[in-house]
Design an enzyme around this catalytic site. Structure first.
Site, PDB file in Angstrom:
ATOM      1  CG  HIS A  88       4.775 -14.344   0.023  1.00 42.43           C
ATOM      2  ND1 HIS A  88       6.481 -14.050   0.147  1.00 42.43           N
ATOM      3  CD2 HIS A  88       5.433 -15.655  -0.246  1.00 42.43           C
ATOM      4  CE1 HIS A  88       7.420 -15.096  -0.134  1.00 42.43           C
ATOM      5  NE2 HIS A  88       7.001 -15.709  -1.121  1.00 42.43           N
ATOM      6  CG  ASP A 132       8.138  -7.230  -1.113  1.00 44.09           C
ATOM      7  OD1 ASP A 132       8.867  -7.668  -1.743  1.00 44.09           O
ATOM      8  OD2 ASP A 132       7.083  -8.196  -0.816  1.00 44.09           O
ATOM      9  CG  HIS A 175       8.839 -10.689   7.752  1.00 43.70           C
ATOM     10  ND1 HIS A 175       8.826 -11.913   8.377  1.00 43.70           N
ATOM     11  CD2 HIS A 175       8.852 -10.110   6.392  1.00 43.70           C
ATOM     12  CE1 HIS A 175       9.747 -12.647   7.040  1.00 43.70           C
ATOM     13  NE2 HIS A 175       9.729 -11.683   5.845  1.00 43.70           N
TER      14      HIS A 175
HETATM   15  N1  ACO Z   1      -0.631  -2.551   7.432  1.00 42.07           N
HETATM   16  C1  ACO Z   1      -1.310  -2.210   8.670  1.00 42.07           C
HETATM   17  N2  ACO Z   1      -1.249  -2.562   9.707  1.00 42.07           N
HETATM   18  C2  ACO Z   1      -0.268  -4.063   9.885  1.00 42.07           C
HETATM   19  C3  ACO Z   1       0.453  -4.244   8.797  1.00 42.07           C
HETATM   20  C4  ACO Z   1       0.644  -2.925   7.573  1.00 42.07           C
HETATM   21  N3  ACO Z   1       1.362  -3.619   7.104  1.00 42.07           N
HETATM   22  N4  ACO Z   1       1.684  -5.705   9.218  1.00 42.07           N
HETATM   23  C5  ACO Z   1       0.650  -5.794   9.891  1.00 42.07           C
HETATM   24  N5  ACO Z   1      -0.017  -4.787  10.426  1.00 42.07           N
HETATM   25  C6  ACO Z   1      -0.814  -4.802  12.313  1.00 42.07           C
HETATM   26  C7  ACO Z   1      -2.152  -5.966  11.680  1.00 42.07           C
HETATM   27  O1  ACO Z   1      -3.262  -5.298  11.429  1.00 42.07           O
HETATM   28  C8  ACO Z   1      -2.362  -6.409  13.045  1.00 42.07           C
HETATM   29  O2  ACO Z   1      -2.946  -5.570  13.954  1.00 42.07           O
HETATM   30  P1  ACO Z   1      -4.236  -5.992  14.940  1.00 42.07           P
HETATM   31  O3  ACO Z   1      -3.693  -7.137  15.752  1.00 42.07           O
HETATM   32  O4  ACO Z   1      -4.547  -4.143  15.722  1.00 42.07           O
HETATM   33  O5  ACO Z   1      -5.244  -6.663  14.061  1.00 42.07           O
HETATM   34  C9  ACO Z   1      -0.961  -6.581  13.493  1.00 42.07           C
HETATM   35  O6  ACO Z   1      -0.893  -5.752  12.820  1.00 42.07           O
HETATM   36  C10 ACO Z   1      -0.806  -7.660  13.011  1.00 42.07           C
HETATM   37  O7  ACO Z   1      -0.505  -8.208  11.831  1.00 42.07           O
HETATM   38  P2  ACO Z   1      -1.357  -9.957  11.383  1.00 42.07           P
HETATM   39  O8  ACO Z   1      -1.649  -9.267   9.595  1.00 42.07           O
HETATM   40  O9  ACO Z   1      -1.889 -10.609  12.339  1.00 42.07           O
HETATM   41  O10 ACO Z   1       0.766 -10.080  10.947  1.00 42.07           O
HETATM   42  P3  ACO Z   1       1.086 -11.147  10.331  1.00 42.07           P
HETATM   43  O11 ACO Z   1       2.618 -12.174  11.178  1.00 42.07           O
HETATM   44  O12 ACO Z   1       0.383 -12.620  10.791  1.00 42.07           O
HETATM   45  O13 ACO Z   1       1.626 -11.026   9.111  1.00 42.07           O
HETATM   46  C11 ACO Z   1       1.834 -10.022   6.843  1.00 42.07           C
HETATM   47  C12 ACO Z   1       2.605 -10.481   8.464  1.00 42.07           C
HETATM   48  C13 ACO Z   1       1.391 -10.692   6.241  1.00 42.07           C
HETATM   49  C14 ACO Z   1       4.045 -10.007   6.199  1.00 42.07           C
HETATM   50  C15 ACO Z   1       1.579  -8.969   7.170  1.00 42.07           C
HETATM   51  O14 ACO Z   1       2.410  -7.980   8.118  1.00 42.07           O
HETATM   52  C16 ACO Z   1       0.967  -8.142   6.439  1.00 42.07           C
HETATM   53  O15 ACO Z   1       0.385  -8.210   5.687  1.00 42.07           O
HETATM   54  N6  ACO Z   1       1.746  -7.060   5.516  1.00 42.07           N
HETATM   55  C17 ACO Z   1       1.522  -6.370   4.896  1.00 42.07           C
HETATM   56  C18 ACO Z   1       2.181  -7.431   2.692  1.00 42.07           C
HETATM   57  C19 ACO Z   1       3.425  -6.681   2.699  1.00 42.07           C
HETATM   58  O16 ACO Z   1       4.276  -6.240   2.841  1.00 42.07           O
HETATM   59  N7  ACO Z   1       3.994  -8.833   2.815  1.00 42.07           N
HETATM   60  C20 ACO Z   1       5.401  -8.541   2.291  1.00 42.07           C
HETATM   61  C21 ACO Z   1       6.332  -9.760   3.219  1.00 42.07           C
HETATM   62  S1  ACO Z   1       7.884  -9.675   2.787  1.00 42.07           S
HETATM   63  C22 ACO Z   1       8.157 -10.360   1.543  1.00 42.07           C
HETATM   64  O17 ACO Z   1       7.253 -11.298   1.011  1.00 42.07           O
HETATM   65  C23 ACO Z   1       9.419 -10.324   0.552  1.00 42.07           C
END
Ligand code: ACO
Length: 381
Positions: free
Chosen positions: A223, A322, A271
């Site tokens: 987050h 971010d 996201h």
């Molecule tokens: N880097 C690499 N791969 C990613 C990323 C990333 N940042 N985000 C998603 N993916 C991939 C996952 O590995 C997954 O791949 P797979 O299906 O092959 O396993 C797929 O995309 C789906 O990802 P999830 O984590 O299941 O998606 P979810 O909707 O649950 O998560 C989240 C969203 C938690 C924000 C995720 O994208 C993430 O962890 N991002 C990095 C953290 C981040 O930047 N957070 C800030 C959020 S915005 C804010 O707070 C202002």
């Protein structure tokens, strides 16, 4: 019987309640605060105006804005007791721990802390809004061993925030980029920290407790902690001031290809709600570009574009807010660990608006779970 389909892990896709505070529309990549597109607010309104909009539902008339600005300026100083608590914390603890502790202390010190009328909660919200810049600035300066700078009542919120942190009234370009970031970070419906605040408020706990919990939720790298983690990625790649934009971009692409080959999650991308790009990114990206030009740091643009292009080509995953915010705060001179506390100062508006909305039509938040532990068994002695 509960089936696997009934379980919404991470509450993904669950509509938990209504809200009139903001509308996130992933299909049109848009975000409205009380009906206004966030880009219009970032371009035309001060952060103080946006705060009042989020709390009251309307942009303020001039007289209301003046009254609030005077209230805010009068509530910036931290008490000697709060300063002593902060001073007692290790200088190597995370600044988010300082924010969380400070809000807890502010609650304990507020004589109206247990009053739960909407009016009392609005006043508490305004006081928290006013105090957070002083907490963030105080903490960064004490860590750096710098003299503490008291607030200046003749400056507005953003100018004073930067003045207390760096000891100088910022250039208009820097103030503008900072204010844009505050407006963009202010509110985003039922995200993890806001939902945490609403959950705590739903038990009829007090506003400061709800905000303390929200700060804890924001700290995590999935987050708010991601803005800090973005900068760690830049640091890991190495920022080379003498590098050309093109060289930096090439190096960043290689870094990203390598990270993805290792199946790393790269913070600042992806996201839960937006799958085709975060609505706030283009505006924040413009602010970052302005800062890159202002500080003459084109190599940062190369690193920024290189990572984003490579991630898009490889996985089609777009940056979230971010991603541009992290390097923007870095260029302004904030320590990396101070980035998420800046998010706290901004999101204080959204969190407190949500606590008041929750309390206006409260229902205890208490979902169910599907038990998958051992069958019933008995103690054998
Ligand atoms: N880097 C690499 N791969 C990613 C990323 C990333 N940042 N985000 C998603 N993916 C991939 C996952 O590995 C997954 O791949 P797979 O299906 O092959 O396993 C797929 O995309 C789906 O990802 P999830 O984590 O299941 O998606 P979810 O909707 O649950 O998560 C989240 C969203 C938690 C924000 C995720 O994208 C993430 O962890 N991002 C990095 C953290 C981040 O930047 N957070 C800030 C959020 S915005 C804010 O707070 C202002």
């Amino acid at each position: 019987m509960t089936t696997q389909d009934d379980i919404k892990k991470g509450l993904a896709g669950v509509v938990a309640d209504t809200t009139a505070i903001s509308k996130v529309n992933p299909d049109s990549n848009s975000l409205l605060y009380r009906g206004y597109p966030v880009q219009e607010l970032a371009a035309n309104c001060s952060f103080e105006e946006v705060a009042l909009l989020l709390w009251t539902g309307e942009l303020p008339e001039a007289a209301d804005l003046k009254e609030f600005s005077e209230f805010e300026a009068a509530h910036r100083e931290l008490s000697p007791e709060l300063k002593a608590v902060i001073d007692a914390l290790p200088t190597d603890c995370h600044p988010m721990d300082v924010c969380r502790t400070a809000v807890s202390v502010l609650g304990a010190q507020d004589p109206a802390s247990e009053e739960d009328s909407q009016e009392a909660n609005l006043t508490k919200s305004k006081k928290l809004f006013a105090a957070m810049p002083a907490v963030v600035a105080y903490d960064q300066r004490r860590r750096r061993g710098e003299e503490i700078i008291p607030p200046r009542a003749d400056l507005d919120y953003c100018d004073n925030f930067l003045y207390m942190t760096f000891g100088e009234v910022p250039a208009p370009e820097v103030k503008k980029a900072f204010q844009v970031s505050m407006v963009l970070y202010a509110e985003h419906s039922f995200n993890c920290s806001t939902f945490t605040a609403r959950t705590i408020a739903s038990s009829l706990s007090d506003l400061h407790s709800a905000i303390t919990g929200a700060i804890g939720a924001l700290k995590g790298p999935l987050h708010g902690g991601a803005n800090e983690a973005v900068m760690e990625t830049f640091d890991e790649m190495g920022i080379r001031k003498d590098e050309s934009e093109q060289e930096a971009e090439k190096r960043a692409k290689e870094w990203m290809d390598d990270a993805l080959a290792q199946k790393k999650k790269v913070m600042g991308f992806g996201h839960r709600v937006y799958k085709n790009g975060d609505s706030r990114v283009p505006t924040m990206q413009d602010a970052l570009t302005d800062m890159i030009k202002y500080f003459g740091r084109e190599e940062m643009l190369g690193l920024y574009n290189g990572l984003a292009k490579s991630m898009d080509e490889a996985k089609g995953i777009k940056p979230n807010l971010d991603y541009p915010a992290g390097p923007t705060y870095h260029l302004m001179g904030f320590d990396t660990q101070t980035f998420t506390p800046l998010f706290v100062a901004a999101r204080m508006t959204g969190w407190t608006a949500h606590v008041m909305e929750q309390l206006a039509d409260n229902s205890l938040i208490r979902p169910l779970s599907d038990y998958d532990g051992p069958e019933e068994r008995h103690v054998e002695k």
